[in-house]
Design a protein around this motif. Structure first.
Motif, PDB file in Angstrom:
ATOM      1  N   PRO A 208      34.878  49.436  19.929  1.00  0.00           N
ATOM      2  CA  PRO A 208      34.017  49.831  21.052  1.00  0.00           C
ATOM      3  C   PRO A 208      34.384  51.219  21.560  1.00  0.00           C
ATOM      4  O   PRO A 208      35.490  51.707  21.327  1.00  0.00           O
ATOM      5  N   LYS A 209      33.462  51.863  22.247  1.00  0.00           N
ATOM      6  CA  LYS A 209      33.769  53.146  22.843  1.00  0.00           C
ATOM      7  C   LYS A 209      34.716  52.951  24.021  1.00  0.00           C
ATOM      8  O   LYS A 209      34.554  52.020  24.800  1.00  0.00           O
TER       9      LYS A 209
ATOM     10  N   ASN B  98      47.148  50.384  36.716  1.00  0.00           N
ATOM     11  CA  ASN B  98      46.016  49.519  37.052  1.00  0.00           C
ATOM     12  C   ASN B  98      44.764  50.068  36.376  1.00  0.00           C
ATOM     13  O   ASN B  98      44.228  51.104  36.769  1.00  0.00           O
ATOM     14  N   TYR B  99      44.316  49.356  35.321  1.00  0.00           N
ATOM     15  CA  TYR B  99      43.131  49.786  34.602  1.00  0.00           C
ATOM     16  C   TYR B  99      41.850  49.209  35.205  1.00  0.00           C
ATOM     17  O   TYR B  99      40.760  49.425  34.658  1.00  0.00           O
ATOM     18  N   GLY B 100      41.988  48.470  36.292  1.00  0.00           N
ATOM     19  CA  GLY B 100      40.832  48.013  37.046  1.00  0.00           C
ATOM     20  C   GLY B 100      39.816  47.271  36.208  1.00  0.00           C
ATOM     21  O   GLY B 100      40.140  46.332  35.490  1.00  0.00           O
ATOM     22  N   THR B 101      38.578  47.731  36.257  1.00  0.00           N
ATOM     23  CA  THR B 101      37.490  47.062  35.539  1.00  0.00           C
ATOM     24  C   THR B 101      37.138  47.759  34.230  1.00  0.00           C
ATOM     25  O   THR B 101      36.095  47.458  33.637  1.00  0.00           O
ATOM     26  N   ASN B 102      37.966  48.691  33.779  1.00  0.00           N
ATOM     27  CA  ASN B 102      37.705  49.336  32.491  1.00  0.00           C
ATOM     28  C   ASN B 102      37.610  48.283  31.394  1.00  0.00           C
ATOM     29  O   ASN B 102      38.354  47.294  31.388  1.00  0.00           O
ATOM     30  N   SER B 103      36.717  48.514  30.458  1.00  0.00           N
ATOM     31  CA  SER B 103      36.506  47.534  29.386  1.00  0.00           C
ATOM     32  C   SER B 103      37.306  47.850  28.135  1.00  0.00           C
ATOM     33  O   SER B 103      37.671  46.940  27.383  1.00  0.00           O
TER      34      SER B 103
ATOM     35  N   SER C 213      39.053  44.058  28.940  1.00  0.00           N
ATOM     36  CA  SER C 213      38.219  43.127  29.706  1.00  0.00           C
ATOM     37  C   SER C 213      38.409  41.674  29.282  1.00  0.00           C
ATOM     38  O   SER C 213      38.001  40.761  29.999  1.00  0.00           O
ATOM     39  N   LYS C 214      39.033  41.452  28.122  1.00  0.00           N
ATOM     40  CA  LYS C 214      39.052  40.108  27.549  1.00  0.00           C
ATOM     41  C   LYS C 214      40.265  39.275  27.957  1.00  0.00           C
ATOM     42  O   LYS C 214      40.298  38.067  27.712  1.00  0.00           O
TER      43      LYS C 214
ATOM     44  N   PHE D 182      45.382  44.441  33.889  1.00  0.00           N
ATOM     45  CA  PHE D 182      43.976  44.279  33.521  1.00  0.00           C
ATOM     46  C   PHE D 182      43.291  43.346  34.507  1.00  0.00           C
ATOM     47  O   PHE D 182      43.785  42.252  34.792  1.00  0.00           O
ATOM     48  N   ARG D 183      42.137  43.760  35.025  1.00  0.00           N
ATOM     49  CA  ARG D 183      41.274  42.943  35.869  1.00  0.00           C
ATOM     50  C   ARG D 183      42.028  42.315  37.050  1.00  0.00           C
ATOM     51  O   ARG D 183      42.104  41.087  37.187  1.00  0.00           O
ATOM     52  N   PRO D 184      42.622  43.126  37.923  1.00  0.00           N
ATOM     53  CA  PRO D 184      43.422  42.572  39.027  1.00  0.00           C
ATOM     54  C   PRO D 184      42.632  41.662  39.959  1.00  0.00           C
ATOM     55  O   PRO D 184      43.181  40.665  40.462  1.00  0.00           O
ATOM     56  N   ASP D 185      41.352  41.986  40.213  1.00  0.00           N
ATOM     57  CA  ASP D 185      40.556  41.124  41.095  1.00  0.00           C
ATOM     58  C   ASP D 185      40.326  39.754  40.473  1.00  0.00           C
ATOM     59  O   ASP D 185      40.377  38.726  41.159  1.00  0.00           O
ATOM     60  N   GLN D 186      40.075  39.731  39.166  1.00  0.00           N
ATOM     61  CA  GLN D 186      39.859  38.454  38.491  1.00  0.00           C
ATOM     62  C   GLN D 186      41.127  37.603  38.513  1.00  0.00           C
ATOM     63  O   GLN D 186      41.060  36.375  38.582  1.00  0.00           O
TER      64      GLN D 186
END
Length: 594
Positions: free
Chosen positions: A400-401, A457-462, A529-530, A555-559
């Motif tokens: 993926p990009k 913290n990569y936040g919501t980056n995919s 993201s996975k 990865f995905r701290p909120d989740q």
């Protein structure tokens, strides 16, 4: 001359369990492995393939693991003991009294459950935690086994049960991630049976190779972390499945009253005309290994947990933590024999670089040593893995990009106290055993991590691309937890997006460790993201991690703060137990903790 003299009588068997740690690895008592395990735990069933018609070429190893509804259970007791794997007696830390530790086996899609009891209660008592190397831990980030990151250490006298799924298949290992404890003996092999990309007749099982220090691991950590350390510590020997000789007459032997010549070597059996799978694992603390079998080609079929398009070679290079599976056709005649060689490369620091194991064909005289000759393939001195053009994943995947590109340079320095430390991405990292990052993230609504935690913290980056330039002369095995990296480029010099060759984005190599050469670079990419979690990214040289060479990828701290990722009670109980222990005893954490 001393080492050659030792080799002349090196076929003596280990004389007591105090020497070999009760391990069968490297002996004729070690079992060959099946194609898969039976659902009831047996190892001799071949009728019902647990993954059905799923093939390595056509089924995605990351998404298509079968739901076997089977749990493989193990019970580990971690304690101190005294062994002499190379004839030099030393105090170590063992799993169930064995070195190397017992094999963990499972089928692709099974659950693995390991109850770990910390019996390191004698002076000094120590915490522990076990990392299940290469396992993705999807949905179970608290089972990754990294104290200060995903859990608190298991306190002396306490137990913790790890439970996780075998989402990938192939060869791996487990090891302590508490300081450099695994260099003191706490490691062992893992095999997850799955689809094959090459047919073979015999699975000889795990072959662990590792450098070996006669000093206690903690003494080496003190040396590494002491003011004025020059950046290099020398191992005393090199082992194959926990065995090798050492010349007790050398100055390096030190107190030779603790040393016995001719401890014995590992031995393996080949069957003429048959093909054999060998599962090599570099379980060392520092040294890069070059592995070969005299007069025999090897067909490489997997790197780490990734099946690859097969290719032939005479030598494989393994950085610390890396694995390579090969198939060897036994073309020798009955009665013949050959040396299996593991050489610590020229960019490793060691007193004794060569480890030998004997391979015997049927009807061979097993009391005599082989007379075979090594391949004439000089060490290139780079410690690089095989060219990426050779290592193509068997199951192709589209890259993926990236949604974000990040530069993480490697550097070192002496601080104000003259300690030799590493910087990764500009930070010298350390962990707080009493306040793991994963738990801290879940408990905080708004807040920041301490700078020394080196949390990114990569936040919501995919999808994230990382460019790693190594500014120093030494190589490093870069390990990512919780994922397989796409390896887009590896080579000498700094990577420049404007001046370097185009990246390989078409089915690039995937693995969890990749070597970056001295004054070289790697470019890797991974999906963020996975697999929500906090995942270490670090050099797998134990002494480099001790001196701060790691980062924590969030990865995905909120989740992670949602109900599906609520940290289980027993994980938090481990922190309560550790807190109670540290209220009475102050751990002597002199390094980063990793």
């Amino acid at each position: 001359m001393g080492f050659l003299k030792a080799c002349c009588s090196l076929m003596g068997e280990l004389s007591s369990s105090a020497q070999n740690g009760k391990s069968k690895w490297g002996t004729f008592f070690a079992p060959t492995l099946p194609l898969w395990m039976m659902s009831n735990g047996g190892r001799d069933g071949y009728k019902n393939c647990p993954w059905g018609n799923q093939l390595a070429k056509t089924y995605n190893p990351y998404t298509d693991a079968p739901h076997t509804i089977v749990t493989r259970r193990y019970d580990f007791n971690i304690s101190r003991g005294v062994i002499a794997p190379d004839g030099y007696e030393k105090r170590v830390i063992l799993v169930n009294g064995q070195y190397p530790g017992p094999l963990i086996e499972a089928n692709w899609g099974d659950y693995i459950e390991v109850k770990v009891t910390n019996s390191i209660e004698d002076e000094p008592p120590e915490g522990t935690a076990i990392h299940w190397h290469g396992f993705l831990q999807s949905g179970t980030p608290w089972m990754d086994g990294v104290p200060g990151v995903t859990q608190c250490p298991i306190a002396p006298g306490k137990s913790f049960t790890y439970r996780f799924r075998a989402e990938l298949y192939g060869t791996s290992w487990y090891h302590s991630h508490y300081s450099a404890q695994y260099a003191g003996g706490l490691h062992g092999p893992i095999v997850v049976y799955g689809p094959r990309n090459v047919e073979y007749d015999v699975d000889l099982g795990p072959i662990m190779v590792n450098d070996w220090w006669h000093k206690d691991y903690y003494e080496v950590v003190k040396e590494v972390m002491a003011p004025g350390f020059a950046g290099r510590t020398y191992s005393d020997n090199n082992l194959i499945n926990g065995k090798m000789n050492f010349d007790c007459s050398t100055k390096a032997a030190g107190d030779n009253t603790r040393c016995t010549d001719n401890a014995g070597l590992s031995k393996f059996k080949f069957q003429s005309g048959k093909s054999h799978r060998l599962r090599f694992i570099n379980a060392g603390a520092e040294g890069t290994q070059r592995i070969s079998i005299d007069g025999h080609n090897m067909t490489v079929i997997a790197n780490d947990f990734v099946s690859i398009e097969p290719y032939d070679t005479q030598v494989v290079t393994l950085g610390v933590g890396q694995r390579v599976d090969v198939v060897v056709h036994a073309h020798g005649k009955p009665g013949s024999s050959a040396w299996l060689r593991a050489n610590l490369t020229s960019c490793s620091t060691t007193t004794q670089p060569l480890a030998l194991a004997a391979i015997y064909y049927e009807n061979a005289d097993e009391s005599t040593m082989p007379k075979s000759t090594a391949w004439n393939i000089p060490d290139p001195g780079t410690c690089a893995n095989d060219d990426l053009a050779l290592t193509q994943p068997y199951f192709p995947m589209t890259l993926p990009k990236p949604s974000f590109t990040h530069h993480m340079d490697i550097g070192n320095f002496h601080n104000a106290s003259n300690n030799f430390l590493w910087k990764f991405g500009g930070v010298t990292a350390s962990v707080n055993y009493n306040n793991p990052t994963l738990l801290r993230n879940q408990d905080m609504i708004h807040g920041k991590f301490q700078p020394e935690a080196n949390v990114i913290n990569y936040g919501t980056n995919s999808s994230v691309r990382i460019i790693i330039n190594n500014l120093g002369p030494g190589p490093h095995p870069i390990h990512a937890h919780g994922l397989n990296m796409y390896v887009l480029a590896a080579g000498p010099g700094n990577y420049s997006e404007a001046e370097s060759p185009p990246l390989n984005t078409r089915n690039p190599m995937r693995r969890d460790i990749q070597m970056v050469t001295g004054s070289g670079h790697i470019v890797v990419q991974f999906d963020t993201s996975k697999n929500p979690g906090v995942w270490p990214l670090h050099c797998h040289v134990a002494w480099h991690s001790s001196a701060g060479f790691f980062a924590q990828m969030l990865f995905r701290p909120d989740q992670l703060q949602t109900r599906p990722f609520a940290v289980p009670y027993d994980v938090r109980q481990t922190c309560r137990d550790w807190s109670a222990f540290t209220n009475q005893t102050v751990p002597d954490q002199i390094d980063s903790g990793l």
